[in-house]
Design a protein around this motif. Sequence first.
Motif, mmCIF file in Angstrom:
data_model
loop_
_atom_site.group_PDB
_atom_site.id
_atom_site.type_symbol
_atom_site.label_atom_id
_atom_site.label_comp_id
_atom_site.label_asym_id
_atom_site.label_seq_id
_atom_site.Cartn_x
_atom_site.Cartn_y
_atom_site.Cartn_z
ATOM 1 N N VAL A 22 34.571 -39.026 30.545
ATOM 2 C CA VAL A 22 34.953 -38.009 31.524
ATOM 3 C C VAL A 22 35.492 -36.761 30.830
ATOM 4 C CG1 VAL A 22 36.634 -37.504 33.354
ATOM 5 C CG2 VAL A 22 35.312 -39.635 33.404
ATOM 6 N N ARG A 62 34.003 -33.178 31.829
ATOM 7 C CA ARG A 62 34.875 -32.197 32.466
ATOM 8 C C ARG A 62 34.772 -30.848 31.766
ATOM 9 N NH1 ARG A 62 39.618 -34.757 32.454
ATOM 10 N NH2 ARG A 62 39.351 -35.566 34.550
ATOM 11 N N MET A 101 21.630 -49.084 42.086
ATOM 12 C CA MET A 101 21.236 -49.931 43.213
ATOM 13 C C MET A 101 20.814 -51.322 42.750
ATOM 14 S SD MET A 101 21.976 -48.266 45.783
ATOM 15 C CE MET A 101 21.293 -49.355 47.012
ATOM 16 N N HIS A 125 36.970 -52.125 36.421
ATOM 17 C CA HIS A 125 36.675 -50.968 35.578
ATOM 18 C C HIS A 125 37.791 -49.936 35.651
ATOM 19 C CE1 HIS A 125 35.306 -47.493 38.146
ATOM 20 N NE2 HIS A 125 35.340 -48.443 39.038
ATOM 21 N N VAL A 126 38.682 -50.119 36.608
ATOM 22 C CA VAL A 126 39.861 -49.255 36.703
ATOM 23 C C VAL A 126 41.058 -49.911 36.019
ATOM 24 C CG1 VAL A 126 41.394 -48.070 38.295
ATOM 25 C CG2 VAL A 126 38.999 -48.433 38.921
ATOM 26 N N GLU A 127 41.128 -51.217 36.135
ATOM 27 C CA GLU A 127 42.355 -51.911 35.741
ATOM 28 C C GLU A 127 42.315 -52.537 34.348
ATOM 29 O OE1 GLU A 127 42.748 -54.548 39.023
ATOM 30 O OE2 GLU A 127 43.719 -53.045 40.293
ATOM 31 N N TYR A 133 34.704 -54.253 41.284
ATOM 32 C CA TYR A 133 34.960 -52.821 41.447
ATOM 33 C C TYR A 133 36.279 -52.416 40.789
ATOM 34 C CZ TYR A 133 31.254 -51.537 44.792
ATOM 35 O OH TYR A 133 30.069 -51.239 45.396
ATOM 36 N N ASN A 134 37.246 -53.313 40.876
ATOM 37 C CA ASN A 134 38.577 -52.950 40.387
ATOM 38 C C ASN A 134 38.709 -53.005 38.884
ATOM 39 O OD1 ASN A 134 40.176 -52.098 42.474
ATOM 40 N ND2 ASN A 134 40.668 -54.168 43.151
ATOM 41 N N LEU A 165 28.118 -42.349 36.368
ATOM 42 C CA LEU A 165 28.787 -41.424 35.442
ATOM 43 C C LEU A 165 27.753 -40.689 34.575
ATOM 44 C CD1 LEU A 165 31.700 -40.607 34.696
ATOM 45 C CD2 LEU A 165 31.625 -42.306 32.873
ATOM 46 N N ALA A 223 38.607 -48.911 31.124
ATOM 47 C CA ALA A 223 39.049 -47.586 31.578
ATOM 48 C C ALA A 223 39.031 -46.584 30.426
ATOM 49 C CB ALA A 223 40.443 -47.694 32.190
ATOM 50 N N GLU A 245 35.616 -45.108 29.982
ATOM 51 C CA GLU A 245 35.310 -44.111 31.017
ATOM 52 C C GLU A 245 36.065 -42.816 30.773
ATOM 53 O OE1 GLU A 245 34.068 -47.056 34.683
ATOM 54 O OE2 GLU A 245 35.805 -45.750 34.903
ATOM 55 N N GLU A 246 37.316 -42.963 30.390
ATOM 56 C CA GLU A 246 38.136 -41.780 30.126
ATOM 57 C C GLU A 246 37.520 -40.938 29.015
ATOM 58 O OE1 GLU A 246 40.548 -40.200 31.365
ATOM 59 O OE2 GLU A 246 40.868 -38.852 29.679
#
Lengths: 141, 335
Positions: free
Chosen positions: B148, B152, B114, B134-136, B131-132, B80, B141, B144-145
Amino acid sequence: MSCVTFLTDEQRRRLHLAALDGSPVSTFRSPEVTESTLRRIAALGQDPRPGIRASAAAHRHAPQDLLHLLAEDPDTRVRVALARNAWVGADLLGRLAGDAAPAVRQWVAVHTSTTPAVRDRLAQDDDAQVRAVVAMVTSSR
Amino acid sequence: MTDTTETSTGILGTGIREGLLLKPVTYPWAMELYDQAVANTWFPNEVQLGEDLGDFDRMSEDERHALTFLMSYFNPNELLVNKALAFGVYPYVNAAECHLYLAKQMWEEANHCMSFEYVLETFPIDREAAYNSHVEVPSMAAKEEFEVRFIRRMTEQTLDISTTEGKQDFVRNLVAYNVILEGIWFYSGFMVALSFRQRNLLRNFGSLIDWIVRDESLHLKFGINLILTVLDENPDVATPAFADEIRGMILHAVEMEEAYNRDMLPNGILGLNADYINTYVRYLADRRLEELGFEPEYGVANPAKWMAAANDTLQLVNFFESINTSYEVNTRADS
């Protein structure tokens, strides 16, 4: 909505399958160490800027003669970087255990390659912080 | 707000026609940082992570949860940062020396990503869970929002870097990704990651984090220098309202981090709990505020003085004192 929350069901399914796939995403190989690599590190070790010399002192592939040279560097940051270098051997650590700067001796005390004899010597160090670090390391091993 | 004069002689611009000649160097601090960054070049497999597997096996569930949580956050967020650089910084900077540094920084972000993949490959961490989450996990989240949103804006065609509004958008993005994400949130995570080594666990993982911190400290210096240069060259940007907004962004970021840390350490682990980390977050926020010319907000002492080890001194003992005194905050003057 974040870009990451745009994950569709299909993307989630692929993520699940990727997680099941045991193959790594990379071979995690670094470039081979060549003569020019060593010459570059040696040049960094001669740089007039202490920060650059500290990078040489911390380098995984720094030649032994350079490391010994940097053990005498006038800037404490360089010698601290050396004492923190995980690939420095016991002989050089023994030398650094006599460094004038307590910060250097503290890093020697926690280094995994420091011999028990050197650590015993540091347990009697004039500096209380050095002695405390030795006590901590000894008690946690 | 009104348009301002052309910025082609300053650090801001379209960065296409202007940034093609390195000499004369206008911003020597950028060249210094580039030289240091090149000297710092390293590769993750130079650290023998496999030697830490025995430690990992001995770790408690709460400790493994914390480590997985960190990997879940760090891994995508290194990428990001690259988006923030590629979309929000590089296209709007004129100076070639800044472009050189940014190119090196982007490689370093890839190298960090890496490195965290290397951790996931080495330790028996549930990759899907990592992996999940950071979304859930809402607190993750939300962070990150937040980022972003600012990235944007930098991709919108209506953004004109020659206007006061455009320059303010540029600074907002810098504050979001550099001051907040790299300068507060990442450091908070580094402190937790390095706390394992303070207890003689995951020493090689600690070395890996050391190398990353060394890179990140340069990223932070570059970002702060860039912000201060933009403000110096463009006196129209730092209006009182804008200054209030920037300060508010940082304070809001602290609140988000506090919620995140409570999710990461619901029960605490040896020597660390969410309150301890959040005191460190407030300490970091004060330092970042001061670097931007603001008064500090929280006035707390650094509870993790041993984190100075990330720079050049060792403070191991203070960490253990803090364990023995039930997370007591060390109130002595900071180093």
